[in-house]
Scaffold this active site. Structure first.
Site, mmCIF file in Angstrom:
data_model
loop_
_atom_site.group_PDB
_atom_site.id
_atom_site.type_symbol
_atom_site.label_atom_id
_atom_site.label_comp_id
_atom_site.label_asym_id
_atom_site.label_seq_id
_atom_site.Cartn_x
_atom_site.Cartn_y
_atom_site.Cartn_z
ATOM 1 N N ASN A 8 39.460 47.573 46.392
ATOM 2 C CA ASN A 8 39.468 47.452 44.930
ATOM 3 C C ASN A 8 38.069 47.045 44.458
ATOM 4 O O ASN A 8 37.669 45.903 44.619
ATOM 5 C CB ASN A 8 40.518 46.392 44.538
ATOM 6 C CG ASN A 8 40.531 46.101 43.041
ATOM 7 O OD1 ASN A 8 39.907 46.819 42.259
ATOM 8 N ND2 ASN A 8 41.225 45.055 42.655
ATOM 9 N N TRP A 9 37.347 48.015 43.899
ATOM 10 C CA TRP A 9 35.965 47.742 43.474
ATOM 11 C C TRP A 9 35.906 46.955 42.169
ATOM 12 O O TRP A 9 34.825 46.620 41.687
ATOM 13 C CB TRP A 9 35.204 49.060 43.308
ATOM 14 C CG TRP A 9 34.863 49.732 44.600
ATOM 15 C CD1 TRP A 9 35.166 49.310 45.864
ATOM 16 C CD2 TRP A 9 34.126 50.962 44.758
ATOM 17 N NE1 TRP A 9 34.675 50.191 46.790
ATOM 18 C CE2 TRP A 9 34.037 51.213 46.142
ATOM 19 C CE3 TRP A 9 33.552 51.867 43.871
ATOM 20 C CZ2 TRP A 9 33.384 52.335 46.660
ATOM 21 C CZ3 TRP A 9 32.910 52.988 44.375
ATOM 22 C CH2 TRP A 9 32.818 53.220 45.758
ATOM 23 N N LYS A 10 37.051 46.722 41.560
ATOM 24 C CA LYS A 10 37.101 45.974 40.294
ATOM 25 C C LYS A 10 36.137 46.598 39.274
ATOM 26 O O LYS A 10 36.027 47.808 39.215
ATOM 27 C CB LYS A 10 36.825 44.501 40.560
ATOM 28 C CG LYS A 10 37.784 43.944 41.625
ATOM 29 C CD LYS A 10 37.891 42.464 41.630
ATOM 30 C CE LYS A 10 38.979 42.057 42.605
ATOM 31 N NZ LYS A 10 39.404 40.709 42.473
ATOM 32 N N HIS A 94 48.021 44.634 38.985
ATOM 33 C CA HIS A 94 47.082 43.692 39.599
ATOM 34 C C HIS A 94 47.087 42.386 38.801
ATOM 35 O O HIS A 94 47.213 42.406 37.576
ATOM 36 C CB HIS A 94 45.673 44.299 39.632
ATOM 37 C CG HIS A 94 44.737 43.473 40.455
ATOM 38 N ND1 HIS A 94 44.116 42.361 39.946
ATOM 39 C CD2 HIS A 94 44.368 43.569 41.752
ATOM 40 C CE1 HIS A 94 43.382 41.811 40.912
ATOM 41 N NE2 HIS A 94 43.520 42.531 42.007
ATOM 42 N N GLU A 168 49.718 39.470 46.505
ATOM 43 C CA GLU A 168 48.477 38.809 46.118
ATOM 44 C C GLU A 168 48.763 37.430 45.541
ATOM 45 O O GLU A 168 49.072 37.319 44.347
ATOM 46 C CB GLU A 168 47.782 39.621 45.031
ATOM 47 C CG GLU A 168 47.364 40.989 45.455
ATOM 48 C CD GLU A 168 46.135 41.405 44.673
ATOM 49 O OE1 GLU A 168 45.118 41.643 45.305
ATOM 50 O OE2 GLU A 168 46.195 41.432 43.447
ATOM 51 N N GLY A 174 39.773 34.931 44.311
ATOM 52 C CA GLY A 174 38.603 34.830 43.441
ATOM 53 C C GLY A 174 37.914 33.477 43.467
ATOM 54 O O GLY A 174 38.221 32.591 44.272
ATOM 55 N N SER A 216 42.091 37.594 48.579
ATOM 56 C CA SER A 216 40.761 37.243 49.074
ATOM 57 C C SER A 216 40.610 37.414 50.582
ATOM 58 O O SER A 216 40.429 36.463 51.335
ATOM 59 C CB SER A 216 40.402 35.800 48.675
ATOM 60 O OG SER A 216 40.006 35.799 47.340
ATOM 61 N N GLY A 237 39.091 43.064 47.762
ATOM 62 C CA GLY A 237 38.337 43.101 46.510
ATOM 63 C C GLY A 237 36.840 43.086 46.755
ATOM 64 O O GLY A 237 36.270 44.051 47.276
HETATM 65 P P1 PGA Z 1 39.128 39.550 46.234
HETATM 66 O O1 PGA Z 1 40.157 40.296 45.330
HETATM 67 O O2 PGA Z 1 39.250 40.135 47.615
HETATM 68 O O3 PGA Z 1 37.826 39.808 45.596
HETATM 69 O O4 PGA Z 1 39.497 38.102 46.175
HETATM 70 C C1 PGA Z 1 41.396 40.671 45.796
HETATM 71 C C2 PGA Z 1 42.050 41.420 44.661
HETATM 72 O O5 PGA Z 1 42.068 40.854 43.574
HETATM 73 O O6 PGA Z 1 42.479 42.563 44.837
#
Ligand code: PGA
Length: 254
Positions: A8-10, A94, A168, A174, A216, A237
């Site tokens: 997930n590149w956000k 999400h 999650e 985060g 995470s 992420g």
């Molecule tokens: P992260 O995010 O690995 O950056 O903590 C996980 C996610 O929110 O999919």
């Protein structure tokens, strides 16, 4: 079962050229471990076509879709559109998106609509669930149960077979994370999610559903969530934006 790793590149990167470069770096590791795992890259929607053009080894996913296919929805993207751009998967619900709803009920209602649109479009959903915090009495379990029952009630068995669930725990994600979740906590939730799916769709559906861990994950803890946590894949992420760390992560689980 082959592992499924979703990246997930956000809300990154900013430029198409950077997305292409990152996708090319990710393609190398995806090709190397193609027999052991499949990789789904979920870039921001503006980069879906760019990433899809890089290689067939990389599957592409959207980070969200609209809960409606009405055209009078300025600013939103339909499931059919992201599919047209090259997405085969879509993240639904999400935690960062759920947090934009006014409350849990509103979030669950939106997720139900989004899931229906994704399935209608013939896209594979990655349904995210997870509690905001943990307590010692087990109340957090009902939050996950509500999310799952709300999303899954009424969908067909055929649709369920296309679905991936990502657990999650919001409190572990985060910069504001209280602490890392343990593989044992992940395993307990994997069992619990299977039970909920089994209660809704029968034992074999509960046993068959693929569950990813997505709180995470990094190159140091990834393997334990698979081996001890019994997840059949990961939703990664920020680490997925760093090709070196992501490659180490993939190699560790493969
Ligand atoms: P992260 O995010 O690995 O950056 O903590 C996980 C996610 O929110 O999919």
């Amino acid at each position: 079962m082959q592992l499924l790793i979703a990246a997930n590149w956000k809300m990154a990167p900013e430029k198409a050229a950077e997305a292409q470069k990152l996708a090319k770096a990710t393609r190398v590791v995806a090709a190397k471990y193609a027999k052991k795992l499949s990789l789904v890259v979920c870039p921001p929607a503006v980069h879906i076509a760019t990433v899809a053009a890089v290689s067939k080894v990389l599957k592409v996913g959207a980070q969200s879709v609209a809960g409606t296919s009405e055209i009078a929805q300025t600013g939103l993207l339909s499931a059919a559109m992201v599919k047209g751009a090259g997405a085969k998967y879509a993240i639904v619900g999400h935690s960062e998106e759920r947090a934009r709803s006014q409350n849990a009920e509103q979030g669950n209602a939106l997720v139900r609509e989004q899931l229906a649109r994704v399935l209608e479009a013939g896209v594979f959903p990655i349904l995210c669930v997870g509690e905001k915090e943990r307590d010692t009495q087990g109340w957090y379990l009902s939050e996950v149960k509500d999310q799952l029952e709300s999303a899954l009630t009424g969908i067909s068995r055929k649709a369920l077979a296309k679905l991936v669930i990502a657990y999650e725990p919001v409190w572990a994600i985060g910069a504001k994370a209280t602490r890392e979740a343990t593989p044992v906590e992940c395993h307990e939730m994997v069992i619990y999610i299977r039970k909920i799916v089994a209660d809704l769709f029968g034992h074999s559906a509960g046993a068959a559903i693929r569950i990813l861990y997505g709180g995470s994950v990094d190159e140091k803890n990834a393997k334990r969530f698979i081996v001890e946590g019994n997840a059949q894949g990961l939703l990664v992420g920020r680490v997925s934006l760093d090709p070196k760390r992501f490659t180490t992560l993939i190699a560790s689980v493969a």
